[in-house]
Structure formats: structure tokens, C-alpha cells
Design a protein around this motif. Structure first.
Motif, PDB file in Angstrom:
ATOM      1  N   ASN A  97       0.816  -1.214   0.000  1.00  0.00           N
ATOM      2  CA  ASN A  97       0.000   0.000   0.000  1.00  0.00           C
ATOM      3  C   ASN A  97       0.853   1.269   0.000  1.00  0.00           C
ATOM      4  O   ASN A  97       0.338   2.369   0.246  1.00  0.00           O
ATOM      5  CB  ASN A  97      -0.968   0.011   1.187  1.00  0.00           C
ATOM      6  CG  ASN A  97      -0.254   0.091   2.541  1.00  0.00           C
ATOM      7  OD1 ASN A  97       0.972  -0.006   2.603  1.00  0.00           O
ATOM      8  ND2 ASN A  97      -1.022   0.256   3.601  1.00  0.00           N
ATOM      9  N   SER A  98       2.158   1.135  -0.286  1.00  0.00           N
ATOM     10  CA  SER A  98       3.018   2.318  -0.369  1.00  0.00           C
ATOM     11  C   SER A  98       2.746   3.059  -1.668  1.00  0.00           C
ATOM     12  O   SER A  98       2.225   2.503  -2.637  1.00  0.00           O
ATOM     13  CB  SER A  98       4.494   1.920  -0.299  1.00  0.00           C
ATOM     14  OG  SER A  98       4.865   1.198  -1.470  1.00  0.00           O
ATOM     15  N   HIS A  99       3.124   4.318  -1.691  1.00  0.00           N
ATOM     16  CA  HIS A  99       2.897   5.139  -2.884  1.00  0.00           C
ATOM     17  C   HIS A  99       3.676   4.596  -4.078  1.00  0.00           C
ATOM     18  O   HIS A  99       3.167   4.574  -5.210  1.00  0.00           O
ATOM     19  CB  HIS A  99       3.307   6.581  -2.585  1.00  0.00           C
ATOM     20  CG  HIS A  99       2.902   7.559  -3.640  1.00  0.00           C
ATOM     21  ND1 HIS A  99       1.592   7.778  -3.991  1.00  0.00           N
ATOM     22  CD2 HIS A  99       3.638   8.383  -4.430  1.00  0.00           C
ATOM     23  CE1 HIS A  99       1.534   8.699  -4.940  1.00  0.00           C
ATOM     24  NE2 HIS A  99       2.762   9.066  -5.233  1.00  0.00           N
ATOM     25  N   VAL A 100       4.897   4.137  -3.844  1.00  0.00           N
ATOM     26  CA  VAL A 100       5.704   3.568  -4.926  1.00  0.00           C
ATOM     27  C   VAL A 100       5.038   2.326  -5.499  1.00  0.00           C
ATOM     28  O   VAL A 100       4.913   2.169  -6.722  1.00  0.00           O
ATOM     29  CB  VAL A 100       7.130   3.244  -4.431  1.00  0.00           C
ATOM     30  CG1 VAL A 100       7.874   2.397  -5.460  1.00  0.00           C
ATOM     31  CG2 VAL A 100       7.898   4.524  -4.153  1.00  0.00           C
ATOM     32  N   SER A 101       4.562   1.430  -4.647  1.00  0.00           N
ATOM     33  CA  SER A 101       3.930   0.199  -5.124  1.00  0.00           C
ATOM     34  C   SER A 101       2.670   0.490  -5.915  1.00  0.00           C
ATOM     35  O   SER A 101       2.431  -0.087  -6.983  1.00  0.00           O
ATOM     36  CB  SER A 101       3.586  -0.710  -3.938  1.00  0.00           C
ATOM     37  OG  SER A 101       4.749  -1.218  -3.329  1.00  0.00           O
ATOM     38  N   ARG A 102       1.846   1.391  -5.413  1.00  0.00           N
ATOM     39  CA  ARG A 102       0.567   1.687  -6.066  1.00  0.00           C
ATOM     40  C   ARG A 102       0.757   2.406  -7.399  1.00  0.00           C
ATOM     41  O   ARG A 102      -0.129   2.397  -8.247  1.00  0.00           O
ATOM     42  CB  ARG A 102      -0.321   2.528  -5.144  1.00  0.00           C
ATOM     43  CG  ARG A 102      -0.776   1.844  -3.866  1.00  0.00           C
ATOM     44  CD  ARG A 102      -1.800   0.741  -4.131  1.00  0.00           C
ATOM     45  NE  ARG A 102      -1.187  -0.534  -4.499  1.00  0.00           N
ATOM     46  CZ  ARG A 102      -1.757  -1.463  -5.237  1.00  0.00           C
ATOM     47  NH1 ARG A 102      -2.951  -1.256  -5.753  1.00  0.00           N
ATOM     48  NH2 ARG A 102      -1.149  -2.589  -5.499  1.00  0.00           N
ATOM     49  N   ASN A 103       1.894   3.071  -7.586  1.00  0.00           N
ATOM     50  CA  ASN A 103       2.143   3.830  -8.806  1.00  0.00           C
ATOM     51  C   ASN A 103       3.002   3.085  -9.813  1.00  0.00           C
ATOM     52  O   ASN A 103       3.379   3.647 -10.843  1.00  0.00           O
ATOM     53  CB  ASN A 103       2.802   5.171  -8.480  1.00  0.00           C
ATOM     54  CG  ASN A 103       1.785   6.231  -8.114  1.00  0.00           C
ATOM     55  OD1 ASN A 103       1.470   7.107  -8.898  1.00  0.00           O
ATOM     56  ND2 ASN A 103       1.256   6.139  -6.907  1.00  0.00           N
ATOM     57  N   ASP A 125      -3.500   3.292  -1.806  1.00  0.00           N
ATOM     58  CA  ASP A 125      -2.338   4.141  -1.513  1.00  0.00           C
ATOM     59  C   ASP A 125      -2.514   4.808  -0.151  1.00  0.00           C
ATOM     60  O   ASP A 125      -3.408   5.634   0.036  1.00  0.00           O
ATOM     61  CB  ASP A 125      -2.188   5.199  -2.607  1.00  0.00           C
ATOM     62  CG  ASP A 125      -0.805   5.827  -2.600  1.00  0.00           C
ATOM     63  OD1 ASP A 125      -0.178   5.880  -1.524  1.00  0.00           O
ATOM     64  OD2 ASP A 125      -0.354   6.259  -3.678  1.00  0.00           O
ATOM     65  N   ARG A 126      -1.632   4.465   0.784  1.00  0.00           N
ATOM     66  CA  ARG A 126      -1.790   4.995   2.141  1.00  0.00           C
ATOM     67  C   ARG A 126      -1.501   6.489   2.201  1.00  0.00           C
ATOM     68  O   ARG A 126      -1.896   7.164   3.159  1.00  0.00           O
ATOM     69  CB  ARG A 126      -0.872   4.243   3.115  1.00  0.00           C
ATOM     70  CG  ARG A 126      -1.131   4.703   4.547  1.00  0.00           C
ATOM     71  CD  ARG A 126      -0.918   3.661   5.594  1.00  0.00           C
ATOM     72  NE  ARG A 126      -1.285   4.232   6.885  1.00  0.00           N
ATOM     73  CZ  ARG A 126      -0.416   4.701   7.769  1.00  0.00           C
ATOM     74  NH1 ARG A 126       0.883   4.654   7.501  1.00  0.00           N
ATOM     75  NH2 ARG A 126      -0.824   5.225   8.905  1.00  0.00           N
ATOM     76  N   ARG A 170       4.600  10.426  -6.330  1.00  0.00           N
ATOM     77  CA  ARG A 170       5.564   9.333  -6.488  1.00  0.00           C
ATOM     78  C   ARG A 170       6.972   9.876  -6.399  1.00  0.00           C
ATOM     79  O   ARG A 170       7.332  10.824  -7.057  1.00  0.00           O
ATOM     80  CB  ARG A 170       5.366   8.641  -7.841  1.00  0.00           C
ATOM     81  CG  ARG A 170       6.375   7.526  -8.022  1.00  0.00           C
ATOM     82  CD  ARG A 170       6.170   6.852  -9.345  1.00  0.00           C
ATOM     83  NE  ARG A 170       7.141   5.844  -9.526  1.00  0.00           N
ATOM     84  CZ  ARG A 170       7.232   5.122 -10.619  1.00  0.00           C
ATOM     85  NH1 ARG A 170       6.386   5.312 -11.600  1.00  0.00           N
ATOM     86  NH2 ARG A 170       8.154   4.203 -10.742  1.00  0.00           N
ATOM     87  N   SER A 171       7.763   9.237  -5.583  1.00  0.00           N
ATOM     88  CA  SER A 171       9.125   9.715  -5.389  1.00  0.00           C
ATOM     89  C   SER A 171      10.005   9.294  -6.522  1.00  0.00           C
ATOM     90  O   SER A 171       9.786   8.268  -7.120  1.00  0.00           O
ATOM     91  CB  SER A 171       9.674   9.164  -4.074  1.00  0.00           C
ATOM     92  OG  SER A 171       8.930   9.664  -2.991  1.00  0.00           O
TER      93      SER A 171
END
Length: 362
Positions: A223-229, A287-288, A361-362
Motif C-alpha cells: 500500500n506504499s505510494h511507490v507500489s501503487r504507482n 495508496d496509504r 511518487r518519489s
């Protein structure tokens, strides 16, 4: 005449990030279509005129058109994948669709030239348009957002950026060099965010805060931003978009946020990212970052190639006769200077209110 490549035909979509940016979303008033259409061929001249004395500012303007206004302004074919922004209503968070006919993405190394460009153009257009969203973005330290993380680390560069962001002949031969852009305005709950430790924040984003290093797969939450994107295509390769996000803030309004702007050769890639963020997967992973960042606007626009802007199609239903009439109407000397060209009066209408959104996204 030889056909241009996507990079040669494009507006300055694939250009370096700058220290300042202005995002303007406009609606076109009923009766204002002619004034807008007549201003379109002068957009490049506005940029040259304003930026001429300040080359160090690196002024660039990208102009996009929404689905609803396209058929009000232009005859002929439409971009193949242009449609209204699709609102998302997830189990916990929503991505709204908000009003917007025109997008102006102005960027430069300092804000004054962005302001001058906008002032000249909006004076020219007068009552033909209404500003429904305006955000002034700024560079924050080493390209961090106001959550403290570097933003845009995974942006494609060079030929990969061109391939990701620009339409090619195979996808849509009528609009080679165009791009689809989705914009969103996100407001951050800084107090709630700052209540987390740096380690907890890193788990939300998927990267370390200080070093900007992506967490190893074994430690990367789904559920991290990187994973979801992260979007993988049918060929197994990751699908990219080109981001030009900027932080913004207002002490008077009590707002802190990120303006997301993502360019892509197809809107489907960005839309899948948003579905991953807001709707989630079958396991319920969303996305958390949305627990701390609220989307308050959303719009989808098509950025046509420069040749389209320099010589746009006639008004709907006018065909070649409309083009000839338009040419005859601009013969007098007062139109030679785009900064002093007359404004076509527009009949006012009641318009909807403000709009915006952004990916971190970083």
C-alpha cells in the motif's frame, strides 16, 4: 514537407524542471469560443515576446484543451483518447472531476515571466474565459515536496521521456507530438503527517526520507505510494509517465500541497495509477498516502502539437470558408502584435467553481 518526429512536433512537454511554475485552469464562457480560437495561433509569440529579454528564465508554456471544449473550438478530427476526467470513488478516498476547458502550464526559473505571460494572455481574452483554478508552484530544496520527500525520482529522461509522454504516428497519426495530461491538486494534512516517525513515513512513500532510496522489495509495503504507482504493461515492462509536480502553500488559506501534473502518450497509464491509488487491488491495498493527502481537483486535457496551435482548424461547421473568413478578419495592422490584438467580446454565463490534484511518487 517531411513529417516531424514526436519530439520535433511537440510543445515543450519534455523540458527541464524549473524553480517556478504557474498552473491555470480556465473555462470558456458561452460566446467566448471565437476569442479563444483567435488567440491560439499567438501563444508561441506570447512566449517569445515575454521571454525574449529574459533568456535565463527559460520560460515555457504548455497549453491543453479539455474534452468538452474541443468540439466547441475546432472542426475536424479529435484526439483518439480525449475524454473527460473520470472521477473515482474509492472505499475510503475520492478523486473528484472538476471544471476545466483550458490548461496553461507555465514554468520558468522565476515567477515574474510566468505572471507576465498569464497577464498578457488573460487581458487579451477578457471575458471570454474564467479562471477556475490557479496554483503557483515553487521548488522546495532539492526537489522535495512539502511532505519532505524527493518528488519525481523515477521520471524518464531523454528518448524514454519522449516515448512515455508524446503521441507517435502508430498511436494517432493525426496528432503526432501531442500528449495527454492529467492534473490534480492535493492538500496535505501536515499535522497528521508529522505525527509519524521518519521510518513510518518511509513505509507510506516507499523510499527513505533522507537518502531517497527505494525500499527493498521485501520491505516495500503493497500500500506504499511507490507500489501503487508502479504499472507493468502486458510485455512485462514498467509503464512510465512524465511528472512535473510542484509544491505550493498558502498561510492565509491554511493550505499545503502538491500540484500533480502527469504527461503521457495515453491517458490510460495515468488513469490506471489513479485506480490503483484510490480503488486498490483485490486484496484491498490502496495508496496509504491518501490518508494524509486529499485530492480536491481533477482534469484531463490534450496538449496538441505546435503545428496545431500555429494553424488551428476552423470553427466547428465552418470548414474552409471559416478559415478564409478568419484570415480576412486579421488583415489589419492592429493584429500584428499579439500583445495588443483586440479581444472578441464574449457573452457571460454562470460558471462552476474552482478545481485541481497531484501524484507524489518519489
Amino acid at each position: 514537407m517531411p513529417k516531424l518526429s514526436p519530439a520535433e512536433a511537440a510543445q515543450p512537454v519534455v523540458s527541464p524542471l524549473t524553480s517556478a511554475a504557474m498552473f491555470l485552469v480556465l473555462t470558456v464562457e458561452d460566446g467566448g469560443e471565437d476569442a479563444v480560437r483567435e488567440a491560439v495561433p499567438d501563444l508561441s509569440a506570447y512566449a517569445r515576446a515575454v521571454g525574449f529579454g529574459h533568456p535565463e528564465a527559460e520560460l515555457a508554456c504548455v497549453t491543453g484543451f479539455g474534452s468538452a471544449v474541443w468540439d466547441r473550438l475546432f472542426d475536424g478530427p479529435r484526439p483518439a483518447e480525449l475524454h473527460p476526467f473520470t472521477a473515482l470513488d474509492g472505499p475510503q478516498h475520492s478523486a473528484p472531476s472538476t471544471p476545466g476547458d483550458l490548461l496553461l502550464h507555465l514554468r520558468a526559473q522565476h515567477m515574474d515571466v510566468c505572471y507576465d505571460f498569464a497577464a498578457n494572455l488573460l487581458t487579451r481574452l477578457g471575458g471570454a474565459v474564467k479562471v477556475v483554478d490557479e496554483v503557483h508552484g515553487f521548488r522546495y530544496y532539492d526537489r522535495r515536496d512539502l511532505l519532505g520527500f524527493v518528488d519525481g525520482t523515477e521520471n524518464p529522461e531523454g528518448v524514454e521521456a519522449v516515448a512515455a509522454a508524446l503521441v507517435d504516428a502508430e498511436r494517432d497519426p493525426e496528432f503526432v507530438g501531442g500528449s495527454y495530461v492529467i492534473v490534480q491538486k492535493y492538500l496535505h494534512d501536515i499535522s497528521a503527517w508529522n505525527s509519524l516517525s521518519d521510518h513510518e513515513q518511509a513505509l507510506v512513500i516507499g523510499r527513505t526520507k533522507t537518502g531517497n532510496v527505494q525500499l527493498p522489495d521485501a520491505a516495500l509495503p503493497k500500500n506504499s505510494h511507490v507500489s501503487r504507482n508502479t504499472i507493468v504493461g502486458p510485455d512485462g515492462e514498467e509503464q512510465d509517465i512524465l511528472r512535473a509536480n510542484m509544491p505550493f502553500g498558502s498561510f492565509r488559506e491554511g493550505e499545503v500541497g502538491t500540484y500533480f501534473i502527469g504527461y503521457c502518450a495515453t491517458p490510460e497509464t495515468t488513469e490506471q495509477m489513479l485506480r490503483n491509488m484510490f480503488i486498490g487491488d483485490e486484496e484491498g491495498n490502496r495508496d496509504r498516502i491518501l490518508d494524509f493527502s486529499t485530492a480536491v481537483t481533477g482534469g484531463l486535457f490534450f496538449v496538441p502539437p505546435t503545428g496545431f496551435l500555429d494553424d488551428p482548424p476552423p470553427a466547428p461547421g465552418r470548414g474552409l470558408a471559416g478559415t478564409a473568413a478568419s484570415d480576412d478578419s486579421t488583415d489589419d495592422d492592429s493584429d500584428d502584435d499579439p500583445l495588443t490584438a483586440p479581444t472578441t467580446p464574449a457573452k457571460p454565463r454562470t460558471s462552476d467553481g474552482s478545481l485541481g490534484i497531484g501524484s507524489l511518487r518519489s
